[in-house]
Design a protein around this motif. Structure first.
Motif, PDB file in Angstrom:
ATOM      1  N   GLU A  21       6.903 -14.474   4.147  1.00 29.34           N
ATOM      2  CA  GLU A  21       6.132 -13.365   4.693  1.00 29.34           C
ATOM      3  C   GLU A  21       4.753 -13.854   5.083  1.00 29.34           C
ATOM      4  OE1 GLU A  21       5.756  -9.921   2.311  1.00 29.34           O
ATOM      5  OE2 GLU A  21       7.828  -9.264   2.612  1.00 29.34           O
ATOM      6  N   GLY A  50       2.194  -9.757   5.269  1.00 29.70           N
ATOM      7  CA  GLY A  50       3.071  -8.655   4.903  1.00 29.70           C
ATOM      8  C   GLY A  50       4.244  -8.464   5.831  1.00 29.70           C
ATOM      9  N   CYS A  51       4.443  -9.363   6.797  1.00 31.62           N
ATOM     10  CA  CYS A  51       5.518  -9.244   7.781  1.00 31.62           C
ATOM     11  C   CYS A  51       6.546 -10.359   7.577  1.00 31.62           C
ATOM     12  CB  CYS A  51       4.956  -9.319   9.201  1.00 31.62           C
ATOM     13  SG  CYS A  51       3.765  -8.025   9.579  1.00 31.62           S
ATOM     14  N   ARG A  97      -2.988 -11.807  10.935  1.00 34.02           N
ATOM     15  CA  ARG A  97      -2.923 -10.373  10.714  1.00 34.02           C
ATOM     16  C   ARG A  97      -2.728  -9.681  12.065  1.00 34.02           C
ATOM     17  NH1 ARG A  97      -2.550 -12.438   6.616  1.00 34.02           N
ATOM     18  NH2 ARG A  97      -3.527 -11.965   4.602  1.00 34.02           N
TER      19      ARG A  97
END
Length: 215
Positions: A122, A125-126, A195
């Motif tokens: 990840e 957070g992806c 991000r």
């Protein structure tokens, strides 16, 4: 539009490579050269270095544009007496027409193709996949192989939109050398700062140039 941002270390540079930012690209390159080789240096000694640095950076930016990248990140400062031999291409891939595939399905397919060279992880957070390869550097006019690492990062809440970040680390022939491993880890750390964000009212090239200090 959705786009991603990175935190890059001091001494690294970001050069836009989209065709609509050609003037900004050239302006950035000239600013970088001035900082690296200021006018206070003797012209006869600094001149050839300026010419070589400009040639290297323009060629790298043009090649990045040819590959569809929107930006190029390069380290210019030295680490332990050595200039880091690598560059990072930044690309956002938009959704094609039709129903986009589920990100998990796409990443699983990338992992299957990569075999032992790919890992799932990840970033910001992806879901993402990292693929490392040893490549022939003949197209780069070098005899030694290079280490190439590609990251595929799914954009949140935008099915079919991906961040593709690819960095290449040049070697002197030993792809397992400590220096090569250290530089690879440093590029990994930069990618780890990714991000995603929705960008509104993206400035035009002329607007960005107008905000830059004049000579």
């Amino acid at each position: 539009m959705i786009d991603f941002e990175l935190v890059i270390p001091t001494g690294w540079v970001h050069i836009p490579t989209l065709p609509e930012y050609a003037k900004l690209r050239d302006r950035n390159i000239e600013e970088i050269i001035k900082r690296a080789l200021p006018d206070t240096l003797p012209r006869d000694k600094a001149g050839p270095w300026r010419k070589m640095l400009r040639k290297d950076m323009v060629e790298a930016a043009v090649e990045a544009q040819r590959q569809g990248a929107r930006g190029l990140v390069m380290p210019l400062t030295e680490m332990q007496g050595m200039r880091l031999p690598g560059s990072l291409l930044l690309t956002v891939i938009g959704a094609d027409e039709g129903e986009p595939e589920d990100p998990t399905t796409v990443l699983n397919s990338v992992l299957a193709d990569a075999g032992d060279n790919g890992i799932a992880l990840e970033i910001g957070g992806c879901p993402a996949v990292r693929v490392q390869q040893i490549i022939d550097s003949e197209p780069l006019k070098r005899k030694a192989p290079s280490v190439r690492v590609s990251y595929f990062v799914a954009a949140p809440d935008h099915p079919g939109v991906w961040g593709l970040l690819t960095f290449t680390v040049l070697t002197d022939g030993d792809v397992e050398a400590e220096e090569v491993q250290a530089i690879t880890l440093l590029f990994d750390a930069v990618v780890g700062t990714l991000r995603w964000a929705d960008r509104v009212d993206v400035p035009t090239e002329d607007e960005v140039l107008a905000q830059m200090p004049s000579d």
